[in-house]
Every structure is written in C-alpha cells, then in structure tokens.
Design a protein around this motif. Structure first.
Motif, PDB file in Angstrom:
ATOM      1  N   ARG A  73      27.413   1.395   1.499  1.00 40.34           N
ATOM      2  CA  ARG A  73      26.164   0.108   1.086  1.00 40.34           C
ATOM      3  C   ARG A  73      26.701  -1.205   1.341  1.00 40.34           C
ATOM      4  NH1 ARG A  73      24.759   2.092  -5.300  1.00 40.34           N
ATOM      5  NH2 ARG A  73      25.024   4.248  -4.870  1.00 40.34           N
ATOM      6  N   GLN A  74      25.813  -1.958   1.829  1.00 37.12           N
ATOM      7  CA  GLN A  74      25.989  -3.523   2.185  1.00 37.12           C
ATOM      8  C   GLN A  74      25.430  -4.265   1.276  1.00 37.12           C
ATOM      9  OE1 GLN A  74      24.580  -4.629   5.984  1.00 37.12           O
ATOM     10  NE2 GLN A  74      25.262  -6.684   5.908  1.00 37.12           N
ATOM     11  N   LEU A  75      26.262  -5.268   0.737  1.00 35.24           N
ATOM     12  CA  LEU A  75      25.593  -6.226  -0.224  1.00 35.24           C
ATOM     13  C   LEU A  75      24.990  -7.204   0.519  1.00 35.24           C
ATOM     14  CD1 LEU A  75      28.759  -6.982  -2.861  1.00 35.24           C
ATOM     15  CD2 LEU A  75      26.690  -5.394  -3.085  1.00 35.24           C
ATOM     16  N   ASP A  93      30.605 -17.697   4.425  1.00 33.04           N
ATOM     17  CA  ASP A  93      29.671 -16.679   4.660  1.00 33.04           C
ATOM     18  C   ASP A  93      30.569 -15.163   4.509  1.00 33.04           C
ATOM     19  OD1 ASP A  93      28.032 -18.409   4.976  1.00 33.04           O
ATOM     20  OD2 ASP A  93      27.787 -18.283   7.116  1.00 33.04           O
ATOM     21  N   MET A  94      30.062 -14.447   3.708  1.00 34.84           N
ATOM     22  CA  MET A  94      30.699 -12.990   3.304  1.00 34.84           C
ATOM     23  C   MET A  94      29.796 -11.783   3.740  1.00 34.84           C
ATOM     24  SD  MET A  94      33.991 -13.410   2.155  1.00 34.84           S
ATOM     25  CE  MET A  94      34.012 -11.762   1.662  1.00 34.84           C
ATOM     26  N   VAL A  95      30.522 -10.913   3.843  1.00 39.17           N
ATOM     27  CA  VAL A  95      29.956  -9.659   4.111  1.00 39.17           C
ATOM     28  C   VAL A  95      30.811  -8.224   3.625  1.00 39.17           C
ATOM     29  CG1 VAL A  95      30.765  -9.127   6.515  1.00 39.17           C
ATOM     30  CG2 VAL A  95      28.896  -7.866   5.546  1.00 39.17           C
ATOM     31  N   VAL A  96      30.283  -7.567   2.840  1.00 36.51           N
ATOM     32  CA  VAL A  96      31.021  -6.428   1.952  1.00 36.51           C
ATOM     33  C   VAL A  96      30.283  -5.203   1.967  1.00 36.51           C
ATOM     34  CG1 VAL A  96      31.729  -5.788  -0.342  1.00 36.51           C
ATOM     35  CG2 VAL A  96      31.804  -8.425   0.312  1.00 36.51           C
ATOM     36  N   PHE A  97      31.064  -4.264   2.492  1.00 38.51           N
ATOM     37  CA  PHE A  97      30.503  -2.741   2.486  1.00 38.51           C
ATOM     38  C   PHE A  97      31.331  -2.071   1.215  1.00 38.51           C
ATOM     39  CE2 PHE A  97      29.169  -4.661   6.428  1.00 38.51           C
ATOM     40  CZ  PHE A  97      28.046  -3.963   6.658  1.00 38.51           C
ATOM     41  N   ILE A 113      26.097  -1.959 -10.180  1.00 38.59           N
ATOM     42  CA  ILE A 113      27.115  -2.070  -9.222  1.00 38.59           C
ATOM     43  C   ILE A 113      27.274  -3.067  -8.236  1.00 38.59           C
ATOM     44  CG2 ILE A 113      26.407  -0.374  -7.955  1.00 38.59           C
ATOM     45  CD1 ILE A 113      29.857  -0.733  -8.761  1.00 38.59           C
ATOM     46  N   ASP A 114      26.035  -3.288  -7.928  1.00 41.22           N
ATOM     47  CA  ASP A 114      26.079  -4.377  -6.698  1.00 41.22           C
ATOM     48  C   ASP A 114      26.276  -5.927  -7.465  1.00 41.22           C
ATOM     49  OD1 ASP A 114      25.206  -2.342  -4.957  1.00 41.22           O
ATOM     50  OD2 ASP A 114      23.031  -2.902  -4.654  1.00 41.22           O
ATOM     51  N   ALA A 115      25.744  -6.142  -8.450  1.00 43.18           N
ATOM     52  CA  ALA A 115      25.916  -7.380  -9.022  1.00 43.18           C
ATOM     53  C   ALA A 115      27.393  -7.518  -9.292  1.00 43.18           C
ATOM     54  CB  ALA A 115      24.866  -7.575 -10.239  1.00 43.18           C
ATOM     55  N   ASP A 158      38.199   1.199 -11.032  1.00 46.13           N
ATOM     56  CA  ASP A 158      37.858   1.746 -12.202  1.00 46.13           C
ATOM     57  C   ASP A 158      36.428   2.021 -11.904  1.00 46.13           C
ATOM     58  OD1 ASP A 158      40.191   1.814 -13.391  1.00 46.13           O
ATOM     59  OD2 ASP A 158      39.790   0.140 -14.493  1.00 46.13           O
ATOM     60  N   TRP A 159      35.568   1.423 -11.099  1.00 54.13           N
ATOM     61  CA  TRP A 159      34.123   1.843 -10.792  1.00 54.13           C
ATOM     62  C   TRP A 159      33.964   3.073  -9.766  1.00 54.13           C
ATOM     63  CZ3 TRP A 159      33.239  -3.955  -9.715  1.00 54.13           C
ATOM     64  CH2 TRP A 159      33.255  -4.788 -11.072  1.00 54.13           C
ATOM     65  N   GLY A 160      34.880   3.645  -9.547  1.00 53.45           N
ATOM     66  CA  GLY A 160      34.731   4.943  -8.512  1.00 53.45           C
ATOM     67  C   GLY A 160      34.261   4.532  -7.089  1.00 53.45           C
ATOM     68  N   ILE A 161      34.664   3.408  -6.758  1.00 46.74           N
ATOM     69  CA  ILE A 161      33.897   2.960  -5.414  1.00 46.74           C
ATOM     70  C   ILE A 161      35.121   2.711  -4.386  1.00 46.74           C
ATOM     71  CG2 ILE A 161      31.675   2.124  -6.344  1.00 46.74           C
ATOM     72  CD1 ILE A 161      32.590  -0.831  -5.971  1.00 46.74           C
ATOM     73  N   ALA A 162      34.775   2.447  -3.170  1.00 47.73           N
ATOM     74  CA  ALA A 162      35.920   2.305  -2.059  1.00 47.73           C
ATOM     75  C   ALA A 162      35.261   1.143  -1.238  1.00 47.73           C
ATOM     76  CB  ALA A 162      36.392   3.529  -1.466  1.00 47.73           C
ATOM     77  N   VAL A 163      36.074   0.095  -1.364  1.00 47.27           N
ATOM     78  CA  VAL A 163      35.475  -1.021  -0.414  1.00 47.27           C
ATOM     79  C   VAL A 163      36.082  -0.868   0.961  1.00 47.27           C
ATOM     80  CG1 VAL A 163      35.656  -3.724  -0.161  1.00 47.27           C
ATOM     81  CG2 VAL A 163      35.508  -2.730  -2.465  1.00 47.27           C
TER      82      VAL A 163
END
Length: 295
Positions: A73-75, A93-97, A113-115, A158-163
């Motif tokens: 996912r991309q924010l 300017d940021m980009v996060v996946f 989760i996105d917020a 702790d949120w079960g995601i990988a950046v």
C-alpha cells in the motif's frame, strides 16, 4: 388425498434438508484470493487467519470478520513541515509504502492503519530533520531516509505491518531562505575560483623557478666541464713543457698561428689576406718541432 399430502410433505422436507445441507457446505467452504487473508472469529473471538486457496471452517460458528489485502500500500503524498538544527524552516515531501504481514494484529490493535502510519511518519520526520543542519539534510538524503525507515519499522512493529519504503523525495524552502542560499552558493563559487586561480599562479611560479634552477644547474655544469677541460689542457701543456722544454711552448704558439690563419682563409667575403712576416718561419718551426717530437 391423504397419501398425496404425505408424499408432498415428505418431498418438501427432503428438499428443505437438501437445501440446509447445501447452505451448510457453502458456508463451510471459503476460497481466499491470493492477494487477501481472511480473519475468522468463532463466537466473537479471534479463531484463525485463512491464507490463499481453499479453506474449511465450521458453519454458523466461524465467521469471516475481516478481509485484509496483503498487497503493498502507498500512503497519500505527504508534505511535512520541520525545523533543522540551524533553525531553518522547510517542507519535506514524503512517500511511504507498507505491507500487512499479520492481519490479526492490524485489525485488532489499530483502528485506522493509514492514519496511524501517517502520524507516526510525521513525528519521525520532524525528529530526524531536527537533528541535522540544512546542508546535512540536503547532502545526506540517503542517511536520513534510512533513519526514518528504521524508526518507522520499530514504531509499527506491533501493528503487523512491514514498511517497505519511506523516503524524503524533495526539500522545499521559502523564498527568503532560497535567496540566502543562492547568495551563499555564489560566494562559495567565487571563493573556489579565486583559490583555483591562486593555485594556478603558484604552480606557474614553481614551474618557472624550477626552469630557472634547471638552467642555472646546466650552466654551472657546463662551466665546470669547460674549467675541467681547460685544466686538463693546461696540465697537458705543463707536462709537455716539463718533457720537451721551451720547444713545446714554441710549438704550441706556432700551431695556434697556423689555425688562426686557416680560419681567416676560410671566411667568406674577404679579398685581401694579410700574412704575418714570420709565417714561413712559423710553418718551418712547427714542422721541425713536429718532426722532432716524433723522433
């Protein structure tokens, strides 16, 4: 009539049972797409997570509560204000996946989760940029991105995601700061040009000095060789005088007269040649001396 009614009732019962069985089988079979995972609850509690493919659950007891996509996912594009260590206000300017690895954590530990990821990124970016000066932020972009990604991964574990990617794409400054940086850049370019010119002049002076030193060394060496040759000639003459006495001196004088006469006769543009009175005597003396030395 009663027989017909009994047959009709039995047929309806069979059809109802068949329908119930089909519905039960249908509810107990779950086919999960490759890009998703299903979170199953049993009687209101987390039971298990279904992976892609064919899965069986207990009908009416197990319920698919969440269908979670595991695609990256991309924010939304983020612009974050921050202040550097040297008190310069900038906008990053940021980009996060990121990807969901453990859906049971994602759906039960965080509501949006996105917020949550966006808020965490904003805090980390402000903190990391605040530790650096403006020049360091612009020149060490890769180091800054690595630090942001590391801190973000630790905060969201702790949120079960990988950046998978967290980068500062651009740094925007206000007009006054850009003008000051432009003046500083022009001054730095002028300084470098002056230094380069000074170094060039210094190098040219060094080369000229080396050339002069080389010339002086060669002249000194030539004088030394000439002096050694004169000393050798003097030594030869002295040895001849010691061996043959005054005859050797007279021979050397007559020899020089003959050589001078030969040079005069070879020179161009001369119509008149003045001969010394004792030229014949010089030839004769030289011949006698030469003949005497050979004997």
């Amino acid at each position: 009539m009663d027989a017909d009614s009994g047959v009709s009732g039995g047929l309806i019962l069979i059809l109802v049972l068949a329908l119930v069985i089909l519905v039960t089988i249908w509810r107990g079979i779950k086919i999960v797409p490759q890009s998703e995972k299903y979170v199953i609850e049993r009687l209101g509690r987390l039971h298990k997570v279904l992976g892609p493919g064919l899965n069986l659950i207990v009908p009416f007891l197990d319920v698919v509560r969440h269908r979670v996509s595991v695609l990256e996912r991309q924010l939304p594009h983020m612009q974050q204000d921050a202040i550097t260590r040297d008190n310069v206000l900038l906008q990053a300017d940021m980009v996060v996946f990121y990807r969901v690895l453990e859906p049971e954590r994602t759906v039960y530990r965080i509501r949006d989760i996105d917020a949550a990821v966006g808020t965490t990124v904003a805090g980390i970016v402000r903190s990391e940029i605040g530790r650096l000066e403006l020049d360091e932020v612009q020149s060490n972009r890769s180091t800054l991105n690595g630090a942001i990604k590391q801190h973000l991964a630790e905060a969201t574990d702790d949120w079960g995601i990988a950046v998978t990617r967290a980068e500062v794409l651009d740094i925007n400054l206000d007009a006054a700061t850009r003008e000051a940086m432009l003046q500083q850049l022009n001054a730095e370019r002028a300084r470098r040009a002056a230094v380069t010119q000074a170094e060039g002049e210094k190098r040219a002076m060094e080369l000229r000095a080396d050339a002069e030193l080389y010339t002086a060394q060669k002249l000194a060496e030539a004088r030394r060789i000439s002096a050694e040759a004169d000393a050798y000639a003097t030594e030869v003459v002295a040895q001849a005088i010691h061996t043959h006495g005054t005859a050797a001196v007279e021979f050397e004088i007559r020899k020089r007269q003959v050589e001078a006469f030969a040079k005069m006769s070879d020179s161009q543009g001369r119509q008149t040649i003045v001969l010394p009175a004792d030229l014949a005597e010089a030839f004769g003396t030289a011949a006698r001396l030469f003949g005497g030395t050979r004997t």
